[in-house]
Design a protein around this motif. Structure first.
Motif, short mmCIF file in Angstrom:
data_model
loop_
_atom_site.label_atom_id
_atom_site.label_comp_id
_atom_site.label_asym_id
_atom_site.label_seq_id
_atom_site.Cartn_x
_atom_site.Cartn_y
_atom_site.Cartn_z
N PHE A 55 -7.13 -8.30 -8.62
CA PHE A 55 -7.60 -7.89 -7.30
C PHE A 55 -7.92 -6.40 -7.29
CE2 PHE A 55 -7.05 -6.20 -3.07
CZ PHE A 55 -7.72 -7.11 -2.28
N VAL A 102 0.76 1.47 -7.07
CA VAL A 102 0.84 1.49 -5.61
C VAL A 102 1.07 2.94 -5.19
CG1 VAL A 102 2.11 0.68 -3.58
CG2 VAL A 102 1.79 -0.85 -5.54
N ARG A 144 -3.07 -3.80 4.89
CA ARG A 144 -2.01 -4.57 4.23
C ARG A 144 -1.49 -3.92 2.96
NH1 ARG A 144 -5.60 -9.87 3.79
NH2 ARG A 144 -6.98 -8.20 3.11
N PHE A 145 -2.38 -3.21 2.26
CA PHE A 145 -1.97 -2.68 0.96
C PHE A 145 -2.98 -1.68 0.45
CE2 PHE A 145 -3.42 -7.17 0.62
CZ PHE A 145 -4.73 -6.92 0.28
N ASP A 146 -2.56 -0.91 -0.54
CA ASP A 146 -3.49 -0.04 -1.26
C ASP A 146 -3.01 0.06 -2.70
OD1 ASP A 146 -5.71 1.50 -1.66
OD2 ASP A 146 -4.95 3.29 -0.68
N GLY A 147 -3.89 0.52 -3.56
CA GLY A 147 -3.55 0.66 -4.97
C GLY A 147 -4.52 -0.12 -5.82
N SER A 148 -4.09 -0.37 -7.05
CA SER A 148 -4.99 -1.06 -7.97
C SER A 148 -4.19 -1.65 -9.13
CB SER A 148 -6.05 -0.10 -8.51
OG SER A 148 -7.05 -0.79 -9.20
N THR A 149 -4.77 -2.66 -9.76
CA THR A 149 -4.11 -3.34 -10.87
C THR A 149 -5.02 -3.31 -12.09
OG1 THR A 149 -2.89 -4.81 -9.39
CG2 THR A 149 -3.21 -5.58 -11.64
N ARG A 159 1.57 -9.56 -2.08
CA ARG A 159 0.35 -8.74 -2.14
C ARG A 159 0.56 -7.39 -1.47
NH1 ARG A 159 -4.82 -11.38 -0.18
NH2 ARG A 159 -5.76 -9.95 -1.67
N ALA A 160 1.32 -7.40 -0.37
CA ALA A 160 1.56 -6.14 0.33
C ALA A 160 2.29 -5.13 -0.55
CB ALA A 160 2.37 -6.40 1.60
N ARG A 161 3.04 -5.64 -1.52
CA ARG A 161 3.82 -4.77 -2.41
C ARG A 161 3.13 -4.51 -3.75
NH1 ARG A 161 6.42 -7.14 1.20
NH2 ARG A 161 8.31 -6.28 2.11
N HIS A 162 1.98 -5.16 -3.97
CA HIS A 162 1.32 -5.07 -5.28
C HIS A 162 -0.17 -4.83 -5.15
CE1 HIS A 162 5.16 -7.01 -6.20
NE2 HIS A 162 5.06 -6.45 -7.39
N ALA A 163 -0.53 -3.95 -4.22
CA ALA A 163 -1.94 -3.51 -4.13
C ALA A 163 -2.90 -4.68 -3.99
CB ALA A 163 -2.31 -2.64 -5.34
N GLY A 164 -2.43 -5.75 -3.33
CA GLY A 164 -3.32 -6.87 -3.07
C GLY A 164 -3.39 -7.89 -4.18
N GLU A 165 -2.78 -7.58 -5.31
CA GLU A 165 -2.85 -8.50 -6.46
C GLU A 165 -2.05 -9.77 -6.17
OE1 GLU A 165 -4.65 -8.83 -8.91
OE2 GLU A 165 -3.59 -9.78 -10.55
N THR A 221 0.41 -2.53 -11.97
CA THR A 221 -0.12 -2.24 -10.65
C THR A 221 0.31 -0.85 -10.22
OG1 THR A 221 -0.10 -4.57 -10.01
CG2 THR A 221 -0.09 -2.96 -8.22
#
Lengths: 742, 742
Positions: free
Chosen positions: B502, B581, B442-447, A566-572, B579
């Protein structure tokens, strides 16, 4: 409320304690009750139909007749002969003329009682051979001789084979109309909204085909229909696609409110879609040493008034048994006939179990004529590993010979000639497919999605359907074995066309091999991706084994792995999707082709005692030996075999849907007797476990091949006990008694 | 019932005709009504609580107190100070002491009236500066000086800058507590089942964070909570996460039945989580030529009694405006203070718009002191394209200079010194982010998932949330432009944590850039895969353009393409998932780092006329120039700007939540006046459209930056018109009249 199928570790407890929520337990706000006004005649023209009084009943939200619904040609196969409601003719007793939705059951019943209808009765046909007559009344306009499907198969030189034959045995065999006996009657909860389209909570085990069929009925885009499959309370083939789903949908679309229809047992049986009754004229010829030279078969199938799944049944009946014995020349002719009975459809082992009843009976008659041990005659003629059968089935694995040997061994077959009076030992073989390429001409295979959820549990999503056969635990075990994760914690989800991957569904013994191969591929890909991620995060030394990543003396769980991802995939979420596409062939117009990734086999032996005074058959013992490749879940596999044998015993010895001129005479579980625990002997089971190269973990199918030999084995045991050959199922006490008197 | 967010071509019609189904319209069978017993005191110890009479009321299914619910530390940020129900102390008027679920509203009300409770009142604090006093009463045990968060930022040599300053302007500015004014009051429908876990139909626009927060409150695995987001009837930040969702869940878990709670307007306002009130002590020094030399800022933030989203507001207030002007040396100190008021939270442009009110006011004061045109003073000090700001923001594109020029041009800025009496022209600038890396450490971005459904329509699934800002049409347009498909037919789905990918959600102006980049990537991948499939099916000559595959003079639609794909993938739909990122940096402990893919800018000009007799301000004109990179959907973009200007006018001129000692004095839309159409002038909008390399199609965010300059622009216009500087929002008629008298 969004109850779909889901396997988790609590399933068993929920079932045992009565907490599993079936369709009956589901309700939607504003829900209406639905009911159906059905034809009392098997064939009639509707001359007057007046629902105005019904519509005026207090609490009635809608009364629909053919005038209120679309008239599109639709149906689950290429034969599009369904209508939503009967337009001007009714074709069988129970045919739907009108449907009612109301606030209460009482209002529904009152409205149904106030529907006024007048009929002009038409001549009706109940026998498939009658329907083929030139002067027979036309049931569906334009269908010549009332025969929507005609199968012709010819292989080899039949004339020469007949000339060479030393011995010939033939007969006319009848397999009966049986009720699938699902504990949960059929029902549906339909909900239409302009935004969401049509949602059906319905226990179909081919929900994607059902979606396609129903959408076509309304001229809706397929994506406007969503089918959510609750836990299924038994089907065995009865719950593929049902008109009830369509009429409920029509009521919901009309009223804008959810509509629930659940049949009581009597209506369920009166309007059931039972197993297709088949009549066989069969002849097998053999050389003096017992080598089979030819098989000639004519099959009459009673489709009833509309096509549900009977074409597939007929095609199977005409071909499948040619892939277990090398018969030499083959001729098969199949007639699928419309009659004015309730439409017939699938039941476990369709087209195969009943044909094997005929074939295995004739083979025992040949053995008797040749003075050979029936097991030896079988052994001489069976297909072998590595062969391609007369219809093109490629047998990468086939241990039928070992099955016969093992069945002889564990049943004490050598006792056969020294049994006490009135006792008999009978053997029958069977083959089957593990999926069938022609179910959908467009594609075959299966897709699995595998995810590590946020809480570190492994979830599997499949489009195939659990109907009690053990699909979910099988998939969990495949994933558990590959990934080293305890199978109890693996969640398997299915049963929602709007949410899970596409699946052709649970039929043709598909689920273990098709869905299982997809799950195996997804597990392997998940394994690969976890290892790659572990290396990325913790370096080359990190290793994924036993369900954990090990690195520098530390162990990381799936929850940790999920967080890395998840840390590498925007939480997915960590998710993989794999599709298994089998390397099979679509059978050609002559029914030639390799339609399944692999083929299971079985040899069964039944021991019976027949009471000469009453004709009643008592089961003394039963031995079942199966070549289904690797057995993934032995407990479930044995359960499948025991259940199939029990079902076969019911079919052969007691179950009979008494339908006279279209009228069901015994529409209750009191009058339609199904077997209980006391009817079932101990079933001794053995598996010959050679892994098949095309099966997941080496598995082949089991669910249907376990039923296929039962009628033949029991029939042969009765013939052995009595010296008389029963040719019409069921071999009830009354029939056997009559046979004994003849 | 499974109502989620879904954009289709019928949305507008549904909204306009009142057919959109909001949470209010949803109901579940067996549903109970919920209600809350709230504290009448701002700070008190509960000495006796007896709900036995309430529990005995007919129709009451459950009355829960703190004794009946878990006591876990939870909350939406790292400050875990929530409880499900008050245990022994209440912290504000409205704090939840007990909740009731019953068959009817009447039974709920009766039960609430029969709850017996006795309190020992405690000293209460309502002013953040009071709460910091050494002898202040402790609101949360162990939180020193009632200050959960303390921000300190220092850059450059402040001492030297102060010595060099030619001119200094300073002041104390107050931004007020405002109600977000969502048309749809907050509510929830909670449904617990042992099989499905907890499902909440709730209008959160950060449903994944809400899921995590609520699961933690009950100690549930995150996957046991599913949040389904219906169409949202307005939020502007009020509907991130809500205690009401948690208490309803507790009631459903206790009763095993669905529980619906919807506040009426009065309860909604009495227990609202308004915009965080901030007080600023600000000082800016400049050289004689107008070059800024330093900025010193102390901010007091009123968190209310518990932490919702106020820490992020405070951090923004302390830093964001330093990335629009080069201030030289920077010092900022922020105090986030607990008080005994209702917890405060986000509203559009949080921490930025109000700080700009202070900053832009002081800049105009500096211009006055220097005798410079305020626009020229701004132009001299703004950040420029290619710069990295003092806090690390990397400005790949920045056309603030062009925005100022354009705003001057279209507003007729040269009129400024020749305006009629009582008229004023004011300018303010703004910057913002397009997502913020620190929202989730932990993360940012979108899928985005993109699928061609069975009917050949393109569907986009996103974890981001539509709350009226136009996300869905923006995503549809991105996909339409890349794939050549008419955007009207593209369906965008979101708002179900159990079904869609997510998403961090709609906050920090994330949706266009984060989700849009994911949609752009998915569209490009879809384009690539369709071309590859076309080549596979029709050879090298086949070409995918304009949404169709062209080959040998024939054109194939998405439905054909879908069929090609399904034929090769076991019937599974054509689907891609991508995704995005962002290449951003997590700000460090000193708040340094590049937190956003890009940064939008704006220059606004307001023209007002102030009635000297009443103090009432009338808007004469408004000009908004934006650098938001490429504008993807101009109609929606203009709508965002007009809406923001209207909201800003309400904020600056009329809206004031009158809270005295924790008591809301005006909890109705009659007494809390929001602007109507007659309060809004024509808003003249221009976009400077240089594509940003990190934005989808070149876009930057717009939703919040459109509100950010409004308070400053209007305040400056009023100061220009009156010669008096208003420092406390709102600049209501009463305040301005008093100002004029001073």
């Amino acid at each position: 409320m969004i109850q779909t199928q889901k396997k988790s570790k609590n399933d068993l407890a929920a079932k045992v304690t009565g907490n599993t929520r079936y369709l009956h337990d589901m309700n939607l706000p504003g829900q209406l009750v639905g009911g159906t006004f059905r034809s009392p005649y098997p064939h009639a023209r509707i001359t007057r139909l007046d629902v105005s009084k019904a519509r005026a009943v207090k609490g009635v939200a809608a009364v629909l007749t053919a005038e209120d619904v679309p008239h599109l040609e639709f149906g689950p196969t290429k034969y599009k002969d369904w209508n939503i409601l009967a337009k001007d003719k009714v074709l069988f007793i129970g045919d739907e003329i009108a449907v009612v939705a109301a606030e209460t059951r009482e209002a529904v019943d009152k409205a149904l009682s106030l529907i006024e209808v007048e009929f002009e009765q038409l001549p009706a046909i109940f026998d498939p051979e009658d329907s083929l007559q030139e002067d027979a009344v036309e049931i569906h306009p334009g269908v010549e001789r009332n025969r929507p499907m005609h199968v012709l198969v010819n292989r080899g030189d039949m004339d020469q084979a007949k000339q060479e034959a030393h011995i010939v045995r033939s007969g006319r065999y009848h397999s009966n109309r049986i009720y699938q006996g699902h504990m949960e009657p059929v029902g549906v909860l339909a909900s239409w909204s302009d935004e969401e389209g049509l949602t059906l909570w319905a226990a179909s085990h081919i929900p994607y085909r059902a979606r396609e069929t129903y959408a076509a009925g309304f001229g809706l885009p397929e994506d406007k229909v969503r089918i959510i499959v609750p836990p299924i309370g038994g089907s065995f083939g009865s719950k593929y696609v049902l008109k009830l789903h369509v009429t409920s949908a029509a009521l919901s679309m009309k009223t804008g409110r959810p509509v629930k229809m659940i049949l009581d047992r009597s209506e369920d049986m009166l309007t059931a879609h039972p197993r297709v009754p088949l009549t066989y004229d069969i002849e097998i010829g053999a050389a003096a040493d017992g080598t089979f030279l030819y098989k000639e078969l004519t099959v009459y199938g009673d489709a009833g008034a509309r096509i549900y799944w009977s074409p597939n049944v007929l095609a199977t009946a005409c071909t499948r048994t040619d892939c277990i014995y090398n018969f030499g020349a083959i001729k098969a002719e199949g007639h699928l006939c419309y009659t004015n009975s309730s439409p017939t459809t699938c039941m476990r082992g369709f087209g195969n179990a009943e044909t094997l009843f005929a074939v295995e009976s004739v083979i025992d008659e040949l053995a008797l004529g040749l003075g050979m041990d029936p097991a030896d005659l079988r052994m001489k003629n069976i297909v072998k590993q590595g062969e391609t059968t007369v219809h093109g089935y490629k047998l990468d694995t086939c241990n039928l010979d070992l099955c016969i040997d093992k069945a002889k061994e564990i049943s004490g077959w050598e006792r056969r000639n020294e049994l006490p009076a009135n006792r008999g030992l009978g053997m029958a073989l069977a083959n089957h497919v593990s999926g069938f390429r022609a179910i959908d001409p467009r594609f075959d295979g299966s897709t699995a999605i595998m995810r590590i959820n946020l809480d570190g549990e492994l979830e599997i999503e499949t489009g195939e359907i659990e109907l009690g056969q053990g699909m979910s635990v099988t998939y969990a075990r495949i994933a558990a074995q590959i990934l080293g994760i305890p199978e109890g914690g693996i969640i398997v989800k299915s049963g929602d066309t709007g949410r899970y991957p596409f699946g052709i569904g649970t039929l043709a013994s598909r689920s273990t091999v098709m869905g299982g191969n997809a799950v195996m591929k997804a597990s392997q890909e998940m394994q690969r991706q976890i290892q790659a991620l572990a290396t990325q995060v913790h370096g080359e030394g990190a290793e994924f084994r036993d369900g954990q990543v090990h690195s520098d003396g530390k162990a990381f769980t799936l929850k940790d792995i999920s967080a890395w991802y998840r840390a590498r995939h925007a939480g997915e979420e960590f998710k993989v999707k794999e599709t298994y596409v089998p390397d099979t062939e679509m059978p050609d117009a002559t029914y030639f082709g390799n339609p399944s990734p692999n083929y299971p086999f079985a040899a069964h032996v039944a021991e019976v005692e027949v009471d000469p005074d009453t004709g009643r058959t008592r089961m003394i013992g039963y031995w079942a030996v199966h070549d289904s490749g690797t057995i993934i879940h032995e407990t479930m596999a044995k359960g499948q075999v025991i259940g199939a044998v029990a079902q076969g015993i019911g079919w052969v010895l007691m179950e009979d849907f008494q339908v006279e001129e279209g009228v069901v005479r015994n529409p209750s579980m009191m009058d339609y007797r199904m077997p209980g625990a006391h009817d079932i002997p101990h079933v001794d089971i053995a598996f010959i476990q050679e892994p098949d190269p095309n099966g997941p973990m080496g598995a082949k199918s089991l669910g249907e091949v376990a039923l296929d030999p039962v009628p033949g084995a029991i029939a042969n045991a009765i013939a052995h006990a009595t010296g008389k050959r029963g040719t019409r199922l069921p071999l009830s006490a009354e029939r056997v008694w009559n046979m004994l008197q003849s």
